[in-house]
Design an enzyme around this catalytic site. Structure first.
Site, PDB file in Angstrom:
ATOM      1  N   SER A  46       0.808  -1.212   0.000  1.00  0.00           N
ATOM      2  CA  SER A  46       0.000   0.000   0.000  1.00  0.00           C
ATOM      3  C   SER A  46       0.845   1.267   0.000  1.00  0.00           C
ATOM      4  O   SER A  46       1.666   1.434  -0.893  1.00  0.00           O
ATOM      5  CB  SER A  46      -0.963  -0.053   1.186  1.00  0.00           C
ATOM      6  OG  SER A  46      -2.119   0.648   0.862  1.00  0.00           O
TER       7      SER A  46
ATOM      8  N   HIS B 117      -7.593  -5.803   1.625  1.00  0.00           N
ATOM      9  CA  HIS B 117      -6.389  -4.974   1.642  1.00  0.00           C
ATOM     10  C   HIS B 117      -5.402  -5.395   2.740  1.00  0.00           C
ATOM     11  O   HIS B 117      -5.576  -5.032   3.892  1.00  0.00           O
ATOM     12  CB  HIS B 117      -6.855  -3.530   1.860  1.00  0.00           C
ATOM     13  CG  HIS B 117      -5.787  -2.512   1.691  1.00  0.00           C
ATOM     14  ND1 HIS B 117      -5.173  -2.278   0.483  1.00  0.00           N
ATOM     15  CD2 HIS B 117      -5.215  -1.664   2.575  1.00  0.00           C
ATOM     16  CE1 HIS B 117      -4.285  -1.322   0.635  1.00  0.00           C
ATOM     17  NE2 HIS B 117      -4.279  -0.931   1.896  1.00  0.00           N
TER      18      HIS B 117
END
Ligand code: GCU
Length: 377
Positions: A216, A357
């Site tokens: 990320s 995620h």
């Protein structure tokens, strides 16, 4: 590398679609490896710095590396070391670099290096519930090591330039970065290069064995680090999304406008001027991948993480291919996004998994597979 003489964002022409990475800023097309290497590549690097990430300071000449701690880890199969790394003007915060590597190997090992979100203590204890996992046993079993430091060692993740490395590089009287100076993602990427300095100095790894990895926002930093520092032999970029592995011109998930609003410190102060005008950007993120070429890049995406635009990430790799081809490398080698769960690609790799995620052991397993094949470990 300052003052490249690029115009204000508002004066740039509109470029819909994918800007051609092989087209110079003033229009000529690059047709040879030498022209890419010596002319277009430096120009593209300068464009990314000028309009998006900011210009970072040069590598410090005074790096010092000290071993603080060494102990067995992961049921004796691994050894854990912690180094203190100092650099920069006197007073610059030190970096604590944590290394986990196979216990049975003495010399340099293939090594991932990445920024962690919550601190080395948590990586050491293998604590769950973090966004990023650092699976020591899995990594050493495959003959690899990893090195990591906490983001805050280089720059705490907040819109404040009085902390971290930034103030140590201000000029007298300066209190915040100038518009084209480095933001936080650039600082983390620069920190990865300082970790590389330390790992090479300590002979923990060798230049053709050093890999950038990140999840990320740290994936954005890993890709930038590999783009700007050729010592990274490859990059593993997990769900980095906007400002990293997803196109700025994308229409799915996070937008340039939103990222600049939510995270004003991540980029330089020119980038927000594209928030309502992404089509004026003279590049898109495939250009950042192209800067890594011909070194391999793997994008790991997740179906449930639409915020990071998984389809757009595939397109970014696809559009970086012409540069890989020019340099005699293969690129992605497929035209369609693969089915869920399948790793595809050659020098560029892509894998979409179910789920959401995070960077988990399953992602690491794919990263290890990709890296083993590319580095021949
Ligand atoms: C937010 C942000 C993303 C970033 C992510 C992360 O979702 O919008 O750009 O990648 O945080 O770092 O986990």
């Amino acid at each position: 590398m300052k003052n490249p003489g690029f115009p204000a964002p508002e004066r740039l022409p509109l470029r819909r679609g994918w800007p051609d990475p092989l087209e110079m800023f003033r229009g000529e097309r690059v047709a040879t490896r030498a022209a890419w290497e010596h002319v277009r590549k430096p120009e593209l690097g300068a464009l990314f710095r000028h309009y998006m990430y900011g210009f970072e300071p040069p590598a410090p000449r005074n790096l010092r590396v000290r071993l603080l701690d060494e102990m067995p880890h992961a049921r004796g199969r691994a050894v854990l070391r912690e180094y203190r790394v100092n650099f920069g003007p006197r007073g610059t915060p030190a970096m604590s670099l944590l290394i986990v590597r196979p216990a049975r190997v003495r010399g340099p090992v293939p090594m991932f290096v990445g920024v962690n979100f919550t601190g080395n203590v948590n990586v050491r204890s293998g604590m769950d519930g973090r966004p990023d996992a650092w699976p020591a046993e899995l990594v050493v079993r495959k003959g690899f090591g990893f090195a990591t430091f906490h983001a805050s060692d280089v720059d705490p993740d907040r819109p404040d330039f009085t902390d971290g490395v930034h103030p140590w590089y201000f000029r007298r009287g300066q209190t915040k970065p100038r518009p084209t100076d480095w933001g936080t993602i650039s600082a983390w990427a620069w920190g990865l290069s300082r970790a590389a300095d330390a790992l090479l100095r300590a002979r923990e790894t060798a230049p053709d064995r050093l890999m950038a990895i990140g999840h990320s926002r740290m994936g954005k930093a890993a890709l930038l680090a590999a783009a700007l520092d050729p010592r990274f032999a490859l990059a593993i970029v997990n769900q980095a999304g906007c400002g990293g592995s997803a196109p700025s011109r994308g229409t799915v998930g996070e937008s340039v406008r939103s990222i600049n609003k939510m995270f004003p410190h991540w980029f330089n102060d020119v980038f927000p001027r594209f928030s309502r005008a992404v089509n004026r950007l003279p590049f898109d993120q495939h250009g950042l991948v192209a800067l890594v070429a011909p070194r391999p890049v793997l994008f790991l995406a997740a179906e449930g993480d639409q915020w990071a635009n998984p389809d757009g990430q595939f397109e970014v790799l696809k559009h970086a291919e012409p540069v890989y081809h020019l340099l005699g490398a293969k690129g992605l080698g497929v035209n369609r996004r693969p089915p869920i769960g399948k790793l595809v690609g050659a020098d560029l790799g892509y894998r979409l998994r179910p789920g959401t995620h995070a960077l988990g052991p399953d992602d690491w397993a794919v990263a290890l597979r990709f890296a083993s094949a590319r580095l021949k470990v």
